[in-house]
Design a protein around this motif. Structure first.
Motif, PDB file in Angstrom:
ATOM      1  N   THR A 269       0.846  -1.185   0.000  1.00  8.43           N
ATOM      2  CA  THR A 269       0.000   0.000   0.000  1.00  8.43           C
ATOM      3  C   THR A 269       0.885   1.240   0.000  1.00  8.43           C
ATOM      4  OG1 THR A 269      -1.833  -1.060   1.171  1.00  8.43           O
ATOM      5  CG2 THR A 269      -1.709   1.332   1.289  1.00  8.43           C
ATOM      6  N   ILE A 270       0.752   2.058  -1.026  1.00  9.63           N
ATOM      7  CA  ILE A 270       1.544   3.273  -1.124  1.00  9.63           C
ATOM      8  C   ILE A 270       0.743   4.422  -0.528  1.00  9.63           C
ATOM      9  CG2 ILE A 270       2.696   4.868  -2.717  1.00  9.63           C
ATOM     10  CD1 ILE A 270       2.959   2.526  -4.661  1.00  9.63           C
ATOM     11  N   ASN A 271       1.357   5.145   0.394  1.00  6.32           N
ATOM     12  CA  ASN A 271       0.678   6.258   1.053  1.00  6.32           C
ATOM     13  C   ASN A 271       1.687   7.336   1.408  1.00  6.32           C
ATOM     14  OD1 ASN A 271       2.006   5.233   3.379  1.00  6.32           O
ATOM     15  ND2 ASN A 271       0.286   3.852   3.763  1.00  6.32           N
ATOM     16  N   ASP A 272       1.307   8.257   2.287  1.00  2.00           N
ATOM     17  CA  ASP A 272       2.212   9.344   2.659  1.00  2.00           C
ATOM     18  C   ASP A 272       3.451   8.839   3.394  1.00  2.00           C
ATOM     19  OD1 ASP A 272       0.555  11.182   1.540  1.00  2.00           O
ATOM     20  OD2 ASP A 272      -0.486  11.685   3.398  1.00  2.00           O
ATOM     21  N   LYS A 273       3.362   7.662   3.979  1.00  4.60           N
ATOM     22  CA  LYS A 273       4.472   7.100   4.754  1.00  4.60           C
ATOM     23  C   LYS A 273       5.436   6.307   3.866  1.00  4.60           C
ATOM     24  CE  LYS A 273       6.229   5.552   8.843  1.00  4.60           C
ATOM     25  NZ  LYS A 273       6.646   6.364   9.988  1.00  4.60           N
ATOM     26  N   VAL A 274       4.888   5.554   2.939  1.00  6.25           N
ATOM     27  CA  VAL A 274       5.689   4.666   2.088  1.00  6.25           C
ATOM     28  C   VAL A 274       5.608   5.133   0.640  1.00  6.25           C
ATOM     29  CG1 VAL A 274       6.014   2.310   1.276  1.00  6.25           C
ATOM     30  CG2 VAL A 274       5.295   2.719   3.632  1.00  6.25           C
ATOM     31  N   LYS A 275       6.768   5.350   0.044  1.00  6.22           N
ATOM     32  CA  LYS A 275       6.815   5.813  -1.342  1.00  6.22           C
ATOM     33  C   LYS A 275       7.740   4.919  -2.158  1.00  6.22           C
ATOM     34  CE  LYS A 275       6.111  10.637   0.083  1.00  6.22           C
ATOM     35  NZ  LYS A 275       4.726  10.700  -0.390  1.00  6.22           N
ATOM     36  N   VAL A 276       7.364   4.679  -3.392  1.00  9.05           N
ATOM     37  CA  VAL A 276       8.191   3.899  -4.315  1.00  9.05           C
ATOM     38  C   VAL A 276       8.949   4.879  -5.212  1.00  9.05           C
ATOM     39  CG1 VAL A 276       8.204   2.253  -6.209  1.00  9.05           C
ATOM     40  CG2 VAL A 276       6.690   1.885  -4.245  1.00  9.05           C
ATOM     41  N   ILE A 277      10.257   4.723  -5.276  1.00  9.03           N
ATOM     42  CA  ILE A 277      11.133   5.592  -6.067  1.00  9.03           C
ATOM     43  C   ILE A 277      11.732   4.782  -7.212  1.00  9.03           C
ATOM     44  CG2 ILE A 277      13.171   7.065  -6.049  1.00  9.03           C
ATOM     45  CD1 ILE A 277      10.883   8.167  -4.360  1.00  9.03           C
ATOM     46  N   ASP A 278      11.552   5.253  -8.429  1.00 11.21           N
ATOM     47  CA  ASP A 278      12.095   4.556  -9.589  1.00 11.21           C
ATOM     48  C   ASP A 278      13.545   4.975  -9.823  1.00 11.21           C
ATOM     49  OD1 ASP A 278      12.451   4.148 -12.760  1.00 11.21           O
ATOM     50  OD2 ASP A 278      10.836   2.860 -12.021  1.00 11.21           O
ATOM     51  N   HIS A 279      14.328   4.061 -10.360  1.00  8.66           N
ATOM     52  CA  HIS A 279      15.732   4.363 -10.637  1.00  8.66           C
ATOM     53  C   HIS A 279      15.888   5.622 -11.486  1.00  8.66           C
ATOM     54  CE1 HIS A 279      16.960  -0.153 -10.071  1.00  8.66           C
ATOM     55  NE2 HIS A 279      16.551   0.429  -8.955  1.00  8.66           N
ATOM     56  N   LYS A 280      14.996   5.800 -12.444  1.00  5.69           N
ATOM     57  CA  LYS A 280      15.141   6.946 -13.349  1.00  5.69           C
ATOM     58  C   LYS A 280      14.935   8.283 -12.631  1.00  5.69           C
ATOM     59  CE  LYS A 280      10.360   6.846 -15.119  1.00  5.69           C
ATOM     60  NZ  LYS A 280       9.914   5.606 -14.439  1.00  5.69           N
ATOM     61  N   ASP A 281      14.358   8.236 -11.435  1.00  6.53           N
ATOM     62  CA  ASP A 281      14.133   9.466 -10.675  1.00  6.53           C
ATOM     63  C   ASP A 281      15.358   9.903  -9.870  1.00  6.53           C
ATOM     64  OD1 ASP A 281      11.491   9.618 -11.569  1.00  6.53           O
ATOM     65  OD2 ASP A 281      10.790   8.309  -9.944  1.00  6.53           O
ATOM     66  N   ILE A 282      16.367   9.049  -9.776  1.00  9.04           N
ATOM     67  CA  ILE A 282      17.525   9.395  -8.944  1.00  9.04           C
ATOM     68  C   ILE A 282      18.862   9.327  -9.690  1.00  9.04           C
ATOM     69  CG2 ILE A 282      16.413   8.767  -6.769  1.00  9.04           C
ATOM     70  CD1 ILE A 282      17.880   6.104  -6.849  1.00  9.04           C
ATOM     71  N   PHE A 283      18.905   8.662 -10.838  1.00  5.02           N
ATOM     72  CA  PHE A 283      20.161   8.592 -11.584  1.00  5.02           C
ATOM     73  C   PHE A 283      20.398   9.893 -12.346  1.00  5.02           C
ATOM     74  CE2 PHE A 283      20.431   4.290 -10.440  1.00  5.02           C
ATOM     75  CZ  PHE A 283      21.642   3.756 -10.888  1.00  5.02           C
TER      76      PHE A 283
END
Length: 358
Positions: A124-138
């Motif tokens: 469950t994605i919410n304000d506490k847990v976020k999914v970050i994609d590789h393309k967002d940080i490289f």
């Protein structure tokens, strides 16, 4: 009032002064005087601690197809174990990692799960847990996709909104009893703590059959010696890792080549540095932002002949944290994974708020 102020100001750090004021009537005076200068917000931000977890579903057909396509390309000459399937296997470890955080580290602010366009089906994605994609940080998306944890780790400090102080965990790290921020940071948050192994050391000789972890450790050692005059032959325990975003940024500014070469390696390579799991801690020790410490910890490997016995030890003894390392299996894999899930359900029977209702 002056007497109380003097008592507060004898504390060792600004953070401790704020803690003292928060518990007294003096806080309103302090707030009215300094709120326009954002002092309170800046101090409180030091106490925010996020968790970053890297995760991959190596059983996903789309991901496997992509990995195989690049693995068979002409650009790769694999070093020992660099394309080991155990590096990408998952048996719901992440679910138990999150349960352990919720149960034993309730002070954690945000949890960032770093993946390659994947989301666990149960999450469950919410304000506490976020999914970050590789393309967002490289910095250089031309390096993607990567299948090298060293490359991914070299970029986690670029997660948008990440706190200054954060803890990095693999999905095979777990908390076994209540932990506090001071298990990983000094009381004034000026330093991170790191945990050296008393059993594992960097080999004196590195060759073509050396393991990726040893090759990267040797690269770390050579860089520290040549650029900072710092000598070490130590390795680290498999524990949650305390980090400071500002120290990673400072080290990257001084050594951009280290991040560039590591980020560009799709698979583990001879040029890798293990930045967040090793190198940054020795650098921090050198500049005074990190210090060695100890933590009650336990290590288990899936290929251990005494795997079930060690899992039973975890049921009986409350270490602060433990690691269940995934490696190539010489024993019955399916049986070991069944034991793992059965024991982990005993350790963490309650679903976390980060799981979808079944």
């Amino acid at each position: 009032m002056k007497k109380l102020l003097r008592k507060a100001l004898t504390k060792d750090s600004v953070v401790n002064v704020l803690n003292y004021l928060l518990s007294t009537c003096l806080f309103e005076v302090f707030y009215r005087k300094f709120k326009s200068k954002n002092i309170i917000l800046n101090i409180c931000s030091l106490k925010k601690i996020d968790v970053v977890i890297t995760w991959v579903d190596g059983e996903c057909d789309e991901w496997k197809s992509k990995c195989n396509r690049y693995a068979h390309g002409k650009e790769h000459c694999f070093i020992n174990e660099s394309n080991n399937s155990a590096r990408f296997r998952q048996v719901d470890e992440l679910k138990y990692t999150l349960r352990s955080i919720f149960k034993y580290a309730g002070w954690v602010d945000k949890i960032y799960i770093v993946t390659d366009s994947q989301v666990p089906s149960w999450l469950t994605i919410n304000d506490k847990v976020k999914v970050i994609d590789h393309k967002d940080i490289f910095l250089y998306t031309k390096n993607l996709p990567v299948f090298n944890s060293h490359a991914i780790e070299a970029n986690i400090h670029r997660i948008p909104g990440l706190s200054e102080n954060f803890i990095y965990m693999n999905d095979d790290f777990f908390f076994r009893s209540h932990v506090s921020p001071t298990d990983f940071f000094t009381e004034d948050f000026s330093k991170t703590k790191f945990f050296l192994s008393n059993r594992a050391f960097i080999p004196d000789n590195i060759g073509k059959d050396s393991f990726p972890v040893d090759i990267a450790a040797n690269n770390n050692r050579n860089l520290l010696r040549e650029r900072y005059g710092y000598e070490t032959n130590r390795k680290f325990q498999h524990t949650p890792i305390a980090l400071k975003k500002s120290v990673l940024c400072r080290f990257e500014k001084e050594n951009p080549d280290v991040f560039k070469v590591t980020s560009s390696a799709r698979f583990r390579s001879e040029s890798d540095y293990s930045i967040v799991s090793s190198l940054i801690h020795f650098y921090g020790h050198h500049i005074g932002t990190a210090e060695p410490s100890v933590i009650p910890y336990f290590y288990v490997s899936f290929d251990d002949k005494l795997f079930e016995l060690k899992m039973n030890i975890l049921l009986l003894k409350k270490f602060k944290c433990f690691c269940i390392n995934d490696v190539e299996l010489n024993n019955n894999g399916s049986e070991v994974f069944d034991i793992f899930k059965r024991k982990m359900d005993l350790l963490y029977p309650e679903p976390s708020p980060y799981e979808k209702e079944q």
